[in-house]
Structures are given as structure tokens and as C-alpha cells.
Design an enzyme around this catalytic site. Structure first.
Site, PDB file in Angstrom:
ATOM      1  CB  CYS A 114      19.933  89.485  74.891  1.00 62.46           C
ATOM      2  SG  CYS A 114      20.429  89.502  73.172  1.00 62.46           S
ATOM      3  CG  HIS A 251      17.702  85.899  75.427  1.00 65.16           C
ATOM      4  ND1 HIS A 251      16.956  86.525  74.456  1.00 65.16           N
ATOM      5  CD2 HIS A 251      19.006  85.966  75.013  1.00 65.16           C
ATOM      6  CE1 HIS A 251      17.777  86.970  73.515  1.00 65.16           C
ATOM      7  NE2 HIS A 251      19.010  86.638  73.818  1.00 65.16           N
ATOM      8  CG  ASN A 281      19.174  86.541  70.128  1.00 64.41           C
ATOM      9  OD1 ASN A 281      18.366  87.303  70.660  1.00 64.41           O
ATOM     10  ND2 ASN A 281      20.419  86.399  70.563  1.00 64.41           N
TER      11      ASN A 281
HETATM   12  N1  ACO Z   1      27.817  78.592  59.066  1.00 66.16           N
HETATM   13  C1  ACO Z   1      28.839  77.706  59.001  1.00 66.16           C
HETATM   14  N2  ACO Z   1      29.903  77.761  59.810  1.00 66.16           N
HETATM   15  C2  ACO Z   1      29.940  78.748  60.732  1.00 66.16           C
HETATM   16  C3  ACO Z   1      28.919  79.709  60.852  1.00 66.16           C
HETATM   17  C4  ACO Z   1      27.825  79.595  59.979  1.00 66.16           C
HETATM   18  N3  ACO Z   1      26.780  80.466  60.024  1.00 66.16           N
HETATM   19  N4  ACO Z   1      29.234  80.544  61.853  1.00 66.16           N
HETATM   20  C5  ACO Z   1      30.414  80.145  62.345  1.00 66.16           C
HETATM   21  N5  ACO Z   1      30.851  79.068  61.661  1.00 66.16           N
HETATM   22  C6  ACO Z   1      32.084  78.310  61.851  1.00 66.16           C
HETATM   23  C7  ACO Z   1      33.155  79.120  62.521  1.00 66.16           C
HETATM   24  O1  ACO Z   1      33.833  79.930  61.583  1.00 66.16           O
HETATM   25  C8  ACO Z   1      34.044  78.034  63.085  1.00 66.16           C
HETATM   26  O2  ACO Z   1      34.848  77.552  62.047  1.00 66.16           O
HETATM   27  P1  ACO Z   1      36.400  77.161  62.323  1.00 66.16           P
HETATM   28  O3  ACO Z   1      36.326  76.067  63.358  1.00 66.16           O
HETATM   29  O4  ACO Z   1      36.864  76.734  60.990  1.00 66.16           O
HETATM   30  O5  ACO Z   1      37.017  78.419  62.852  1.00 66.16           O
HETATM   31  C9  ACO Z   1      33.044  76.934  63.443  1.00 66.16           C
HETATM   32  O6  ACO Z   1      31.836  77.221  62.735  1.00 66.16           O
HETATM   33  C10 ACO Z   1      32.727  76.866  64.934  1.00 66.16           C
HETATM   34  O7  ACO Z   1      32.492  78.197  65.391  1.00 66.16           O
HETATM   35  P2  ACO Z   1      32.115  78.493  66.903  1.00 66.16           P
HETATM   36  O8  ACO Z   1      31.875  79.955  67.057  1.00 66.16           O
HETATM   37  O9  ACO Z   1      33.120  77.842  67.788  1.00 66.16           O
HETATM   38  O10 ACO Z   1      30.738  77.685  66.991  1.00 66.16           O
HETATM   39  P3  ACO Z   1      29.836  77.448  68.239  1.00 66.16           P
HETATM   40  O11 ACO Z   1      29.569  76.019  68.401  1.00 66.16           O
HETATM   41  O12 ACO Z   1      30.307  78.221  69.435  1.00 66.16           O
HETATM   42  O13 ACO Z   1      28.440  78.099  67.772  1.00 66.16           O
HETATM   43  C11 ACO Z   1      27.237  80.171  68.085  1.00 66.16           C
HETATM   44  C12 ACO Z   1      28.400  79.441  67.390  1.00 66.16           C
HETATM   45  C13 ACO Z   1      25.946  79.564  67.563  1.00 66.16           C
HETATM   46  C14 ACO Z   1      27.309  81.651  67.754  1.00 66.16           C
HETATM   47  C15 ACO Z   1      27.351  79.968  69.604  1.00 66.16           C
HETATM   48  O14 ACO Z   1      28.657  80.261  70.014  1.00 66.16           O
HETATM   49  C16 ACO Z   1      26.409  80.845  70.402  1.00 66.16           C
HETATM   50  O15 ACO Z   1      25.223  80.657  70.371  1.00 66.16           O
HETATM   51  N6  ACO Z   1      26.970  81.755  71.205  1.00 66.16           N
HETATM   52  C17 ACO Z   1      26.198  82.537  72.136  1.00 66.16           C
HETATM   53  C18 ACO Z   1      25.386  83.589  71.460  1.00 66.16           C
HETATM   54  C19 ACO Z   1      24.518  84.225  72.512  1.00 66.16           C
HETATM   55  O16 ACO Z   1      24.187  83.659  73.532  1.00 66.16           O
HETATM   56  N7  ACO Z   1      24.134  85.408  72.341  1.00 66.16           N
HETATM   57  C20 ACO Z   1      23.293  85.930  73.438  1.00 66.16           C
HETATM   58  C21 ACO Z   1      23.325  87.244  73.552  1.00 66.16           C
HETATM   59  S1  ACO Z   1      22.841  88.010  72.081  1.00 66.16           S
HETATM   60  C22 ACO Z   1      22.612  89.664  72.532  1.00 66.16           C
HETATM   61  O17 ACO Z   1      22.820  90.056  73.631  1.00 66.16           O
HETATM   62  C23 ACO Z   1      22.227  90.620  71.463  1.00 66.16           C
END
Ligand code: ACO
Length: 324
Positions: A114, A251, A281
């Protein structure tokens, strides 16, 4: 008087197929509401069957050439930032070169996931400052839909396909921050965090392309601090501060990361270019897409001071400060 790498043109390409959040409600246990509130994404584009990273890159390149009023003969080099090339080799850049009918110069790919476009811009700037080239086409192009595990709700809802391109041109500046062009860059990586975001296949391991794997939460916790630090470091290198910024072009991974970084920098959200809601993304394509859309919308204007910042697999992260 010094050489500067000035943005001469910008363009983008998005595949025709728009995939709304509701599409994923039928294939995994998720909801439009969860995706919007946790990520800020509302829809994304997916490439058509047979549509490739190099084709999208070529379309974005043509749009940038038109925007710059330049012809293929005017370009000395092509750098493509991508982690989803058509083939293991040759590079996407050489495919774009041939599609454009360009027989001079050279092309190569940069792979920093990314953060790839930021790394590519910094490298293009170095080629221009060292007088090896006068004009470089810098492209970010990705088909992440091809490496998604469509049964993993934590990742499949986040990514999209697309391409963006800029043309950098050598111009003579005064050597002050009033100059147009790239003013500074800050690049970083730390391979100890490579397990946070990776693809579980590759040439020397599985001989397959593999599927994207991500520990979203730990990555999220790294992102705001590292993005703020790199953006402020890049500004400080040329004696600028957060108050000097007209636009953050980040990004586009997650609205909460973007808001957190802007808040830490003290830059209001109405000075942040957002395309995440419409593109998802798109990895290395997200910043050039946002630059192109921000320009077409009339937000980014000549003379504006822009900070681009990105973090991704590696982890690799960085920022570029430029005057439009
Ligand atoms: N729908 C419903 N629930 C979901 C989904 C979904 N699509 N995805 C995850 N959940 C659930 C999880 O299973 C978890 O459930 P649990 O509590 O029962 O275990 C709950 O939601 C919370 O999950 P988290 O991963 O803690 O959620 P978070 O608030 O962290 O959000 C996200 C997740 C959106 C992925 C976030 O962590 C994020 O944006 N991370 C960074 C991603 C990023 O920056 N990528 C950049 C680089 S990408 C690259 O380089 C290619």
C-alpha cells in the site's frame, strides 16, 4: 537554482463494475452497516474477467498524458507501483511501455504494497534530481480482487481495483519551499511486522499467487502513529509544519485511520482528500487515484502544499511532501 520534479499531469482509471457493500451480505456474515462504520467504505470497483493490472495502468497513463498535454515520446521512464502484477515477470511497467507504443527509455516496478506509490514517487524524484531522466510516468495499479479470500469477512470487504498515474517533469526551482514539485520524502520499513499483512503464496514458496491475510487490529494500532510520524518528518525536513498543509492525500485504507492521523497532525478533515467511500482500499493505486479525483473535483489547485502518506505490508510506510 535547483532541479525539481514537478507534477505535470494526473489521471486515473476505474473498472466499470461497481460492487456495493450489500454484495458481501450474500457471501459472508457481514452487513453494509458494519463495513461503513468500521472502515468508511461504501462501494468499490472490481476488474472485469480478463482485465489486468497493466491494462488499467495503461488507461490511467493515457489519461495523465492527455492531462499533461504530452505524448508518449516525451516520457523517459515508467515506474509502476503494484503488488498484483499480470505475471511474475516481466514488470507491469514494460507491459505499459509496449501498450503505449513507447520504444525509448525504461520501465520497472516497485513493490511496497500500500505504500508503493509513495516509494515510487520518491524513486522517480531521485532519478530526476540526479539528471538521469527529465520526465517520468509514475503509476499505481492494482487488482486486489484477485488475491482476496472471499470467505474471509475481515478482509474481502476492504479492497478494490483501480489505477492512478502522475507525470513528473524536471523543472528549475529557486530551492525554497515555494517551489512547485516534490520537496521532500521519508521512507521506512520494518520487516519484523511482516506477519500483520501478507499474501500466503508466491513463486519460491507455493508456486501460487496466494491469498491476502491480515491482522487488522494490530495493523490498525500501528497505523496512526507511524503515518503521523512520517508525514511530520517529511515536513520537518524542509522546515514546514502541519499548519502549512493545504491537503493531506492519504492512503485510503480506513476512515478511522485517516481521521486519527489528521487529528494528530491538527489538520481538519475538510483538508483531507477522501475517496475511500467509493474505491475501498486500492493499495498502491489509492494515492494517485485520490490525487486525480481531488484535482478533477477542483479541490487540489496549483500551488497547494500536499502531504501524501501511506502504510502497508512489510510493514512499509512513508510520506512525500509536494507543491502542486
Ligand atoms: N463484518 C462483520 N464483522 C466483522 C467483519 C465484517 N466484515 N470483519 C471482522 N468482523 C468482526 C471480527 O470477527 C470481530 O469479531 P469478534 O469481536 O467476535 O472477534 C469484530 O468484528 C472486531 O474485529 P476487529 O478486527 O477488532 O475490528 P476493527 O475495529 O479493528 O476493524 C478493520 C477491522 C476494519 C480491518 C481495521 O482493523 C483496519 O482497518 N485495520 C487496518 C487495515 C489497514 O490499514 N490496512 C492498510 C494496509 S492494506 C495493504 O497494505 C494492502
Amino acid at each position: 537554482m535547483i532541479r525539481r520534479a514537478v507534477i505535470k499531469g494526473v489521471g486515473h482509471y476505474l473498472p466499470e463494475r461497481v460492487v456495493p457493500n450489500s454484495y458481501f451480505e450474500d457471501i459472508v456474515d457481514t452487513s453494509d452497516e458494519w463495513i461503513r462504520t468500521r472502515s468508511g467504505i461504501e462501494r468499490r470497483h472490481f476488474a472485469a474477467d480478463g482485465e489486468t493490472t497493466s491494462q488499467m495502468a495503461t488507461s490511467a497513463a493515457r489519461a495523465a498524458l492527455e492531462n499533461a498535454g504530452l505524448a508518449v515520446d516525451d516520457i523517459d521512464a515508467i515506474i509502476v507501483a503494484t503488488s498484483t502484477p499480470d505475471l511474475t515477470f516481466p514488470s507491469v511497467a514494460t507491459m505499459v511501455q509496449s501498450e503505449l507504443g513507447m520504444t525509448q527509455g525504461f520501465g520497472f516496478d516497485v513493490q511496497a504494497v500500500c505504500a508503493g506509490f509513495v516509494f515510487a514517487l520518491a524513486n522517480a524524484n531521485a532519478l530526476i534530481l540526479s539528471e538521469q531522466v527529465d520526465r517520468v510516468l509514475v503509476i499505481g495499479s492494482e487488482t486486489f480482487s484477485r488475491i482476496l479470500d472471499m470467505s474471509d469477512r475481515a478482509t474481502c470487504v476492504l479492497f478494490g481495483d483501480g489505477a492512478g498515474a502522475v507525470i513528473l517533469e524536471a523543472q528549475i526551482g529557486s530551492g525554497t519551499v515555494a517551489d512547485r514539485g516534490i520537496l521532500s520524502a521519508d521512507l521506512n520499513s520494518d520487516g519484523r511486522m511482516r506477519d500483520m499483512l501478507y499474501v500466503d503464496g508466491g513463486v519460491s514458496t507455493t508456486q501460487t499467487a496466494g491469498r491476502l491475510r491480515m491482522q487488522g487490529n494490530p495493523l490498525f494500532r500501528q497505523a496512526v502513529g507511524k503515518l503521523t510520524e512520517t508525514a511530520e518528518k517529511a515536513l520537518q525536513k524542509v522546515g514546514l509544519g502541519d499548519d502549512d498543509v493545504d491537503w493531506i492525500v492519504p492512503h485510503q485504507a480506513n476512515i478511522r485511520i485517516i481521521q486519527g492521523t489528521a487529528k494528530k497532525m491538527g489538520v481538519p478533515m475538510d483538508r483531507v482528500v477522501l475517496t475511500l467511500q467509493d474505491h475501498g482500499n486500492t493499495s498502491a493505486a489509492s494515492i494517485p487515484l485520490a490525487l486525480s479525483v481531488g484535482c478533477a473535483d477542483g479541490k487540489i489547485k496549483r500551488g497547494d502544499l500536499i502531504v501524501t502518506e501511506a502504510i502497508g505490508g512489510g510493514l512499509a510506510w512513508g510520506a512525500v511532501v509536494l507543491r502542486w
